[in-house]
Design an enzyme around this catalytic site. Sequence first.
Site, PDB file in Angstrom:
ATOM      1  CD  GLU A  79      -0.820  -0.700  -5.290  1.00 12.59           C
ATOM      2  OE1 GLU A  79       0.410  -0.536  -5.187  1.00 12.59           O
ATOM      3  OE2 GLU A  79      -1.527  -0.009  -6.032  1.00 12.59           O
ATOM      4  CD  GLU A  89      -3.693   3.467  -4.152  1.00 12.29           C
ATOM      5  OE1 GLU A  89      -2.757   3.573  -4.986  1.00 12.29           O
ATOM      6  OE2 GLU A  89      -3.530   3.063  -2.994  1.00 12.29           O
TER       7      GLU A  89
HETATM    8  C1  BGC Z   1       0.238   2.901  -3.743  1.00 14.36           C
HETATM    9  C2  BGC Z   1       0.359   4.306  -3.202  1.00 14.36           C
HETATM   10  C3  BGC Z   1       1.288   5.107  -4.090  1.00 14.36           C
HETATM   11  C4  BGC Z   1       0.688   5.187  -5.474  1.00 14.36           C
HETATM   12  C5  BGC Z   1       1.503   5.983  -6.478  1.00 14.36           C
HETATM   13  C6  BGC Z   1       0.134   2.824  -5.234  1.00 14.36           C
HETATM   14  O1  BGC Z   1       0.993   1.825  -5.673  1.00 14.36           O
HETATM   15  O2  BGC Z   1      -0.806   2.218  -3.112  1.00 14.36           O
HETATM   16  O3  BGC Z   1       0.806   4.244  -1.884  1.00 14.36           O
HETATM   17  O4  BGC Z   1       1.589   6.365  -3.592  1.00 14.36           O
HETATM   18  O5  BGC Z   1       0.545   3.891  -5.994  1.00 14.36           O
HETATM   19  O6  BGC Z   1       2.751   5.429  -6.683  1.00 14.36           O
END
Ligand code: BGC
Length: 458
Positions: free
Chosen positions: A180, A368
């Site tokens: 990101e 994610e």
């Molecule tokens: C990031 C993580 C973070 C998650 C939740 C993403 O932006 O890669 O490191 O914990 O979102 O906020």
Amino acid sequence: MNFTEPKPTIKAFSLKPQDFGEDFEFGVSTAAYQIEGAHSIHDKGASIWDTFTSKKGAIFKNHHGQITCDFYNKYEEDILLMQSMNIRNFRFSLAWSRIIPNGFGAVSKSGIDYYNKVIDFCLKCGITPWVTLYHWDLPQALQDKGGWTNRDIVNWFENYVQVCAQHFGDRVKHWMVLNEPMVFTGAGYFLGVHAPGDKGLKNLLPAIHHAVLCQGIGGRVLRKLLPDAQIGTTFSCSQITPYRNTPRDILAAKKADALLNRLFIEPILGLGYPTEHVPVLKRIEHYINPEDENNMVFDFDFIGVQNYTREMVKHHWFVPYLRAKIVPASKRKVKSTLMDWEVFPPSIYNMIKQFNQYEGVKKIIITENGAAFPDTLINGEVNDTDRKHYLQAHLEQVHKAKKEGANVDGYFVWTFTDNFEWAEGYRTRFGLVYTDFKTQERIVKSSGKWYQSFLGNQ
Ligand code: BGC
């Protein structure tokens, strides 16, 4: 941007892993600073997150990641737990300052040994390691020289990628270059709410360009040294919806889309920076050298799409450069998570579609997706039904996109155990597994038990 509006899910979740196709990979995602702890063990150098968390008031209740989930010492236990939950893919990041304490120069034997042990143990347990090279924890020694604003980062990063590929590339076959970049440049070098806490365009613009160069150069180094590896990089992205259907809000949404969703992927694909909607980005030209054009482009094997919510955006005169502002979920009175992010599953579908439209995107992996809800431990159990429903609803949307022909081939839950959530400290829990931060006990939440049975059903 013609997006699908949500339909309430009436049916019970009935998908099975095989409905996603034979090659589809399911897993969990983490990041070094959020889970490892052991922040100063052996010769590990400090990272910008070690420094930032030590500044009073920078993080919720001055929390820090010095111990967090103690994954550094508990990796065997956690990987065994993963294995028992039928999780076969584990995404984690390498801490640059554990491997090269000063960022550039001497390599730490103990750092290399540690990651070798983690990788070997994953493989022994039948779990595929997916490695992110950079998940925000820049060595402080490099920040002291300007960090991402200093063009030398391109050489420092190239060297770091070489070291990692040489030491781990015989066993790691799935790599992601950056996590990101929009978030670590925007929050860290413009808004000052993440490490290193810098502000302003004079920091943001060079940081953006150098991150873009490192994406490309990192990909190239991996491809050269590890020709059979799958190489990707990851992006945060959210469906952007105009708050009102007015020309001004529609334009504001286009600007936000350019900044939040297009800024880092388009240069990789040879499309340049999206300056037509965000003219201030033209000032990046100042940092571009003639040879950069080629180096910015790289044909990744996959693109990691990371999605949590959608954003509603309205026109706002007082926001400089952008004239656009996000209307938070709490103001809109919609269902949201503890991060004040709207729960809006069609966003992941629309983002897959948006990224799939780029000709150069060969494959998408959802690297994610997850949610923070107020978990409570009652009689040794955490019944996090909201999280389970959130994950199920998002998986349904991923499946829908896949069925319609989108080339999406993986889904990783953020995250495995509750961990250090950056500026929020330990206030917000995202895990499938509850972490008792006093005892380091792990308790599989009902969402984790559901994921286990879903994955077992193949
Ligand atoms: C990031 C993580 C973070 C998650 C939740 C993403 O932006 O890669 O490191 O914990 O979102 O906020």
